[in-house]
Design a protein around this motif. Sequence first.
Motif, mmCIF file in Angstrom:
data_model
loop_
_atom_site.group_PDB
_atom_site.id
_atom_site.type_symbol
_atom_site.label_atom_id
_atom_site.label_comp_id
_atom_site.label_asym_id
_atom_site.label_seq_id
_atom_site.Cartn_x
_atom_site.Cartn_y
_atom_site.Cartn_z
ATOM 1 N N ARG A 77 0.737 -1.143 0.173
ATOM 2 C CA ARG A 77 0.177 0.151 0.148
ATOM 3 C C ARG A 77 0.909 1.245 -0.047
ATOM 4 N NH1 ARG A 77 -2.516 -3.966 1.471
ATOM 5 N NH2 ARG A 77 -1.670 -4.425 3.703
ATOM 6 N N ALA A 78 0.374 2.103 -0.718
ATOM 7 C CA ALA A 78 0.973 3.469 -0.744
ATOM 8 C C ALA A 78 0.848 4.201 0.623
ATOM 9 C CB ALA A 78 0.477 4.330 -1.837
ATOM 10 N N PRO A 79 1.958 5.228 0.863
ATOM 11 C CA PRO A 79 1.902 6.100 2.051
ATOM 12 C C PRO A 79 0.534 7.184 1.843
ATOM 13 C CG PRO A 79 3.999 6.232 1.095
ATOM 14 C CD PRO A 79 3.171 5.284 0.306
ATOM 15 N N ILE A 80 -0.188 7.440 2.922
ATOM 16 C CA ILE A 80 -1.275 8.389 2.636
ATOM 17 C C ILE A 80 -0.731 9.563 3.479
ATOM 18 C CG2 ILE A 80 -3.479 8.748 3.417
ATOM 19 C CD1 ILE A 80 -3.904 5.775 3.326
ATOM 20 N N LEU A 81 -0.949 10.741 2.760
ATOM 21 C CA LEU A 81 -0.852 12.145 2.978
ATOM 22 C C LEU A 81 -2.134 12.661 3.322
ATOM 23 C CD1 LEU A 81 1.909 14.488 2.186
ATOM 24 C CD2 LEU A 81 -0.398 15.387 2.651
#
Length: 130
Positions: A77-81
């Motif tokens: 999963r991609a990091p969330i900002l």
Amino acid sequence: MTRRKQILIVDDDQEIREMLEITLEEEGYDVLSASDGEAALALLERNRPNLILLDMRMPVMDGWGFARAYASCPGPRAPILVMTAAVDAGTWAREVGACASVAKPFDLNRLLDSIAAHAGCPPGPSPASA
């Protein structure tokens, strides 16, 4: 040839999405965008972004619902900002396992710095297992 980093913008505000799409494309990113969490999950069936810019308060599926659903998706999963107008943006970011938060209205240069810092992060575990 190296692949350009891909950013997924999830925000119900069309003006913010359009402004970020233009800005990020000018910065050399590939950009996907969705107006709510449900539409974003549909995009993630075919795409693996390097970073997700996530608004928290949206119709259909809000940021919390998106983060829960995304955490159960298979694979990295991609990091969330988190991008939100709430005064407790940092708290909300921690609640969904985000790597960072930027309060709206945001300073564009600060947002770009944060995107650059986090878009290169390797995909991590789901927030539920972190």
